[in-house]
Design an enzyme around this catalytic site. Structure first.
Site, PDB file in Angstrom:
ATOM      1  N   GLU A  42     -30.271 -30.858  -4.234  1.00 22.85           N
ATOM      2  CA  GLU A  42     -28.870 -30.313  -3.350  1.00 22.85           C
ATOM      3  C   GLU A  42     -29.241 -29.157  -4.999  1.00 22.85           C
ATOM      4  OE1 GLU A  42     -26.156 -31.559  -1.120  1.00 22.85           O
ATOM      5  OE2 GLU A  42     -27.602 -32.819  -0.544  1.00 22.85           O
ATOM      6  N   ASP A  53     -15.404 -27.607   0.818  1.00 24.19           N
ATOM      7  CA  ASP A  53     -15.418 -28.196  -0.656  1.00 24.19           C
ATOM      8  C   ASP A  53     -14.170 -27.998  -1.434  1.00 24.19           C
ATOM      9  OD1 ASP A  53     -18.007 -28.619  -1.902  1.00 24.19           O
ATOM     10  OD2 ASP A  53     -18.312 -26.595  -1.268  1.00 24.19           O
TER      11      ASP A  53
END
Length: 259
Positions: A42, A53
């Site tokens: 990824e 995140d």
């Protein structure tokens, strides 16, 4: 992923932020991750407001943007590196850059560069119809995420529509390095397996070989590691040291997973 599952193997899926510390180092890091035996890689496109995140990836994305990393530069780098990789590349990006570029154009460009899949963390299930159609036209797989708070019926629908594998977020919250993987992940994996025969890959909070082993014991078909690798690469004194530290961590995680 389906082929690995049929062979009784578990996928190692590392994640990196493109452009941290720079795109040249990202290119070298992708090759090293491929060399240690990653099954899928990824690659995150740096974004200024990464809602999913935590601090490590947010900081890495900020550094990448400050160094002049743009979507076009990421795509150019992918076009150079992807043909040399055995592992398929899944691009991880928030929805706004896709909208700004245009869905079909975005999907066509990343596919032409060598990406195999797309993951959009801030897109709810109900709004995936259009982007999924764009992905299908371009020949990309759209990977969807499910979380600990996702009801079973919705989890089943996410699994039905996800392509390649189902990304199981192991925590309620953002990405980040954690001391241990929460025990409820075992139940979440079981629940997903009860509604789909697709591979389930677990991410968020995976940072040590023992985490990977635990996730495998709980029945997942894939182990995703992001923040710990991003930190190893981005926080080192030099890019060379970062590559060495990241490679060592990736190898320890790969070796902990049946392959």
């Amino acid at each position: 992923m389906a082929e690995l599952k049929a062979q009784g193997k578990v996928a190692f899926i590392p994640f990196l932020v493109a452009g941290d510390p720079n795109l040249e180092t990202t290119a070298a890091a992708l090759k090293k991750l491929d060399d240690v035996g990653s099954d899928v890689i990824e690659l995150g496109v740096p974004y200024s407001d990464p809602l999913a995140d935590g601090a490590v990836i947010h900081t890495a994305a900020t550094r990448a943007l400050q160094h002049g990393t743009t979507l076009d530069r990421v795509i150019d780098m992918v076009a150079k590196v992807a043909p040399t990789l055995k592992a398929p590349l899944v691009l991880f990006t928030y929805y706004n850059p896709i909208i700004r570029r245009g869905m079909d154009k975005f999907c066509e460009q990343i596919k032409a560069a060598g990406a195999s899949g797309l993951l959009v963390p801030d897109l709810p299930l109900e709004e995936t119809v259009t982007i999924r159609a764009a992905c299908e036209r371009a020949g990309l797989e759209l990977v969807l995420l499910t979380t600990p708070t996702t009801p079973k019926a919705r989890m089943a629908e996410i699994a039905r529509l996800s392509q390649g594998f189902v990304y199981l977020v192991s925590v309620t919250g953002v990405t980040g390095v954690r001391g241990k993987v929460q025990a409820r992940v075992e139940t979440l994996v079981e629940t997903l397996h009860s509604v789909t025969d697709k591979s389930v890959a677990v991410g968020f909070g995976v940072s040590k070989p023992e985490h990977a082993k635990q996730i495998v014991e709980w029945g997942a078909e894939g182990v995703i590691c992001g923040s710990a690798l991003v930190r190893a690469l981005g926080d080192a004194a030099t890019p060379e040291e970062g590559l060495k530290d990241m490679e060592a961590l990736a190898k320890s995680l790969r070796d902990a997973i049946p392959h």
